[in-house]
Structures are given as C-alpha cells and as structure tokens.
Design an enzyme around this catalytic site. Sequence first.
Site, short mmCIF file in Angstrom:
data_model
loop_
_atom_site.label_atom_id
_atom_site.label_comp_id
_atom_site.label_asym_id
_atom_site.label_seq_id
_atom_site.Cartn_x
_atom_site.Cartn_y
_atom_site.Cartn_z
N HIS A 67 0.83 -1.21 0.00
CA HIS A 67 0.00 0.00 0.00
C HIS A 67 0.86 1.25 0.00
O HIS A 67 1.95 1.28 0.59
CB HIS A 67 -0.97 0.01 1.19
CG HIS A 67 -0.30 0.07 2.54
ND1 HIS A 67 -0.04 1.25 3.19
CD2 HIS A 67 0.14 -0.89 3.38
CE1 HIS A 67 0.53 1.00 4.36
NE2 HIS A 67 0.66 -0.29 4.50
N ASP A 69 -0.80 4.28 0.75
CA ASP A 69 -1.40 5.25 1.68
C ASP A 69 -0.66 5.18 3.02
O ASP A 69 -0.04 4.17 3.35
CB ASP A 69 -2.91 5.01 1.86
CG ASP A 69 -3.24 3.66 2.47
OD1 ASP A 69 -2.59 2.66 2.07
OD2 ASP A 69 -4.12 3.59 3.34
N ASP A 100 6.47 2.05 6.65
CA ASP A 100 5.11 1.49 6.46
C ASP A 100 4.36 2.28 5.41
O ASP A 100 3.67 3.23 5.73
CB ASP A 100 4.37 1.49 7.79
CG ASP A 100 3.03 0.79 7.73
OD1 ASP A 100 2.75 0.12 6.72
OD2 ASP A 100 2.24 0.92 8.68
N GLU A 133 -5.06 0.81 2.92
CA GLU A 133 -4.75 -0.24 3.89
C GLU A 133 -4.86 0.33 5.29
O GLU A 133 -5.30 -0.34 6.21
CB GLU A 133 -3.33 -0.78 3.66
CG GLU A 133 -3.08 -2.14 4.31
CD GLU A 133 -2.62 -2.05 5.76
OE1 GLU A 133 -2.75 -3.04 6.48
OE2 GLU A 133 -2.13 -0.97 6.17
N GLU A 134 -4.47 1.59 5.44
CA GLU A 134 -4.50 2.23 6.77
C GLU A 134 -5.91 2.72 7.11
O GLU A 134 -6.17 3.09 8.25
CB GLU A 134 -3.51 3.40 6.81
CG GLU A 134 -2.07 3.04 6.45
CD GLU A 134 -1.37 2.23 7.53
OE1 GLU A 134 -2.03 1.81 8.50
OE2 GLU A 134 -0.16 2.01 7.38
N GLU A 162 4.77 -5.82 3.73
CA GLU A 162 4.70 -5.07 5.00
C GLU A 162 5.95 -5.36 5.83
O GLU A 162 6.52 -6.45 5.75
CB GLU A 162 3.48 -5.52 5.81
CG GLU A 162 2.15 -5.08 5.25
CD GLU A 162 1.75 -3.68 5.69
OE1 GLU A 162 2.53 -3.00 6.38
OE2 GLU A 162 0.64 -3.27 5.32
N HIS A 351 4.25 4.27 12.00
CA HIS A 351 3.23 5.18 12.54
C HIS A 351 3.79 6.18 13.54
O HIS A 351 3.03 6.87 14.23
CB HIS A 351 2.06 4.41 13.18
CG HIS A 351 1.30 3.55 12.21
ND1 HIS A 351 0.02 3.10 12.45
CD2 HIS A 351 1.62 3.06 11.00
CE1 HIS A 351 -0.39 2.36 11.42
NE2 HIS A 351 0.57 2.31 10.53
ZN LIG Z 1 1.33 -1.03 6.35
#
Ligand SMILES: [Zn+2]
Length: 378
Positions: A67, A69, A100, A133-134, A162, A351
């Site tokens: 992903h 995003d 990520d 995905e997030e 991931e 994150h």
């Molecule tokens: Zn991820």
Amino acid sequence: MIDAADLTARLIRCPSVTPNEGGALVLLGDLLADAGFEVHRVDRNGTPNLFARWGRKGARALGFNGHTDVVPPGDPDSWTHPPFSGHVEDGVIWGRGATDMKSGVAAFVAAAIDFVRETPPDGTVILTITGDEEGPSRDGTIAILDWMEAHGERMDACIVGEPSNPEIMGEMMKIGRRGSATYTVTAKGVQGHAAYPHRARNPLHALTAYLNDLIAVPLDAGTDHFDPTGLQITSIDCGNPASNVIPETARAVVNIRFNDLHTGASLEAELKARAARVTQATGVALTIDSQISGEAFLTQPGPFVDLVRSVVTQETNRQPVLSTSGGTSDARFVKNHCPVVEFGLVGAYMHQVNERVPVAQVRQLKTIYQRILEKYFE
Ligand SMILES: [Zn+2]
C-alpha cells in the site's frame, strides 16, 4: 537499474494520507507502464488502487501486494525533517511511509522492473498496490482482488511487503495471522435499591461471574504455528452514578486474538454457550454482539515458504522465524486468492513521528525480492 531508495524518497514526497492518492500511484503506474507492464487503475468508491501485470494473462504468476497510503503525520513541527520531504541524510530516508510501507512498495516495484528487463521470465509478475490499507480497507486490496476475479487475472503465490522484522533484517517472516474479533456482552437484570437486593437482579454480579469464567478457562493451549488464543477485557461499563442503586444493565467489551483452532463464529458460539450457563444460574440475560475483523489463517509451510525463506537466509545470513504474530494486514484478504507470505523491512518506526529507514535496508530488500523472482521462475 531502478534505485529502490530513490523511489522510496520520491514516493514519500507524495502526500498520500488515506484516502488521498497524493500522486503515488500515478508515479508508480507511469514507471511500470514504461517498463512494459499492463497497468490498470482499479479505483472503487473514491479509493485509488493499482493493478500491474508483466507477461501473459493466465501464465504462472508471482504477485506482490502493498500500500502507498499512510497514516497522518501528526504535528509536522514534531518532525526533525518535514514528514513529506523524503529527506535523505547520512544514509537514512526520512518521512511518513518510510517503513510502512512506501519502501516495501518501492523495493518490489524496482525488483520487478529490473527482473523483467534483465532476465525476462517465462511467466507473469503481478503487482497489486492499494491506497486503502491504513483506512477502512473495504475498497483497497479487496477491490483489486474482486476486479482480478472479474477479469480472469490470477496470482499463484503472493508476497505482502509489510514490515515483518521486529529488530533486524531477516529474523522473521509471517506465514499467517491470528484472527481478531470483538464481542460486546450486555447483561440485563432488574434495577433496584442496594439495601433490598431480593427485589432486584444485579447485572454486574452476573457479568463479573461471566468475565471471571472467560479469564479463568483458556480457550486453547496454542497450535504448531500459533500462540494460545488471547482474550482481553477492554471495557466494563454500567454508567451508574448512584451508589445505592443496583443498575439495570451492564456492558463489557472483550477482544480476542485467536489462532487457527477457532473462527469468529465458533468463538461467538462458545461465548454464547458460556453466557447461557450464567443466565441460567443468575436469571440475568446475557446477550453477545460480535464484530469479526479478520479470521485466522496460515500458509502451510511448503515449497513457496521454503523458497522465500532460503532467499532471505542467503541474503541476510539469518534463518527467519515463521511467525503468525502481530496485528492484521491485507494478507488476510490475499489468502482467499492464493498462498501468501509477508516479508519486508524492520518495522521499528511504523506510525511514529520521525519515521525513517536506512537506504541500505531498502536496497537489500529490493535484492531479496529480485532473488525471489529469479528463483520462482528458475
Ligand atoms: Zn502497512
């Protein structure tokens, strides 16, 4: 040759906070089209997604999933370098998505392009990249897989890029995930005066008895590739401001991370059976509402898992543990399509403010993906 580190920095400069595309999928789509991939945007309900295939439809296909995003950066002033700067300094790339997982996407896109240019395979390479995905994950990887089904596109195996390593490259790959479900338990009794409990029916007494039973009797002892199922009470409420009143209702929330001995439905049945026993003993009605976020799954160790594992070992000098730990990922959708394993970077800064990744790690991941492609089509 495509430099995966440079591509990572360019992707970070696309501000693609879910559900914004931010230019990330346009950048990748153009790059892949230039390299001879057939590229389709598979947007659904405003969510941007990208499907790309090199080679013949229907031939033996290895896929990658990831992903572009990212989660919001928080306060930009808290960052050493602006979150969408893609700043590179002392061998480190800074910015939201550095681990990520714009780096993982950059690594498999660069690996796939170099692979088909340098050693065109007798087979097919498919890339599935989502912009959701997030977020709610409803119109992301699921939408791409639906579109593939409708258009006769298939992967025979897939790698989700991931971050899979807790501390060091090569120490862990994921061959499955625990399931996750949340159960809200509502106990309904009879309200009354605390001094006259015989005229009331206390829902809290029934609820605590029920919860104590859930904690005391484990759901299982674990399986070959999974830890024991974990159960956590995450909330107990009755909203009662008066100390002399027995409330009418009380509620508890139970989150369960379960292994392959269970499904969301089988756990619901188990929780309901235990609730029925408490209801019978106390006269307080216990009802259960279920919210199942993902079922447990396992890609049985076999040739594909062995192939990925042997390449990782060769490139990192480490024998990766085959793990099913951690939270959910889009692998939970891909597993309905084909066998799936997860291998990517070290997930240390996911994150967080000042998310960053070493250039060398991104390049190493690209090499690993390219070796996997070579070996798969050998
Ligand atoms: Zn991820």
